[in-house]
Enzyme design. Sequence first.
Site, PDB file in Angstrom:
ATOM      1  N   HIS A   1       0.810  -1.214   0.000  1.00  0.00           N
ATOM      2  CA  HIS A   1       0.000   0.000   0.000  1.00  0.00           C
ATOM      3  C   HIS A   1       0.845   1.267   0.000  1.00  0.00           C
ATOM      4  O   HIS A   1       1.904   1.344   0.598  1.00  0.00           O
ATOM      5  CB  HIS A   1      -0.928   0.010   1.225  1.00  0.00           C
ATOM      6  N   ASP A   2       0.357   2.256  -0.723  1.00  0.00           N
ATOM      7  CA  ASP A   2       0.904   3.613  -0.733  1.00  0.00           C
ATOM      8  C   ASP A   2       2.280   3.720  -1.389  1.00  0.00           C
ATOM      9  O   ASP A   2       2.924   4.761  -1.302  1.00  0.00           O
ATOM     10  CB  ASP A   2       0.965   4.211   0.679  1.00  0.00           C
TER      11      ASP A   2
ATOM     12  N   GLY B   1       5.153  -1.002   2.583  1.00  0.00           N
ATOM     13  CA  GLY B   1       4.319   0.172   2.409  1.00  0.00           C
ATOM     14  C   GLY B   1       5.092   1.477   2.352  1.00  0.00           C
ATOM     15  O   GLY B   1       6.128   1.643   2.995  1.00  0.00           O
TER      16      GLY B   1
END
Length: 269
Positions: A122-123, A140
């Site tokens: 994520h991200d 992440g």
Amino acid sequence: MSDNLIHPTAIIDPSAKIDPSSVIGPYTIIGPRVTIGKNNRIGPFCIIENTTMGDGNELIGHATIGVKPQDLSYDESMQSMVEMGNGNKIRECVTIHRSTKLDVPTRIGNSCLLMANSHVAHDCQLGNNIILGNCTGVAGHVHIADRAIASGMVGMHQFVRIGRQAMISGGSMTVLDIPPYCTAQGERARLVGLNVIGMRRAGMSRDEITAVKRAFKTLFRSKMLLKDAIAQLEAENPIAPVKEMLEFCKNTQRGIASARCKNSDADEE
């Protein structure tokens, strides 16, 4: 959407927007909030949701894109996204997770190669022409700049930055930032030289490569503190690639990987 380019076993959410030129393979599942551009080849056995995809991408099979992040604090009602550009090659069993924020999606740029079993969490923000080797894991919030290469089974810690045209050797655990043009390796990755071949292939001139070599020695081979080495190089009105290295080092949050003791001139080739 042309039915003859969508395998009858594929399951497509009614809200998905798929250009009629794209091919959807057997047993692929396209979920909600998906936009797929022109001339993509997807499947078989892929899962795609919460994703905007450009043109000319190829997902070989069993890839999972846009599912919820592996973050226990994530609000499952949040409709965050993955944004993928054009011309990417996504190999077998790759996973790319959507972001934990609505305003900034997980991003994959253009013309990247993500080899089998690699993971982008994520991200993360990936630029263009990036290669992730087999079984490489990107945690992440990692930022990877254009033309960086991570060999097989590399692990990248959360919030690490990998600079443009950097190269990380197989099996390295990357817990600190790797500056542009540098090569790194080791159980806790350390700088071992420069990606000279990559710089040549990218069209950098001999003078530019020489300047980067000199900057590398000043920053990481001298006995100066990093901040003093940066100040010295900045005072010399450096050319653009050296400025990029200096700005990267100045903006680090996790710290810069240190250099391994030099064994030979080959370290920088």
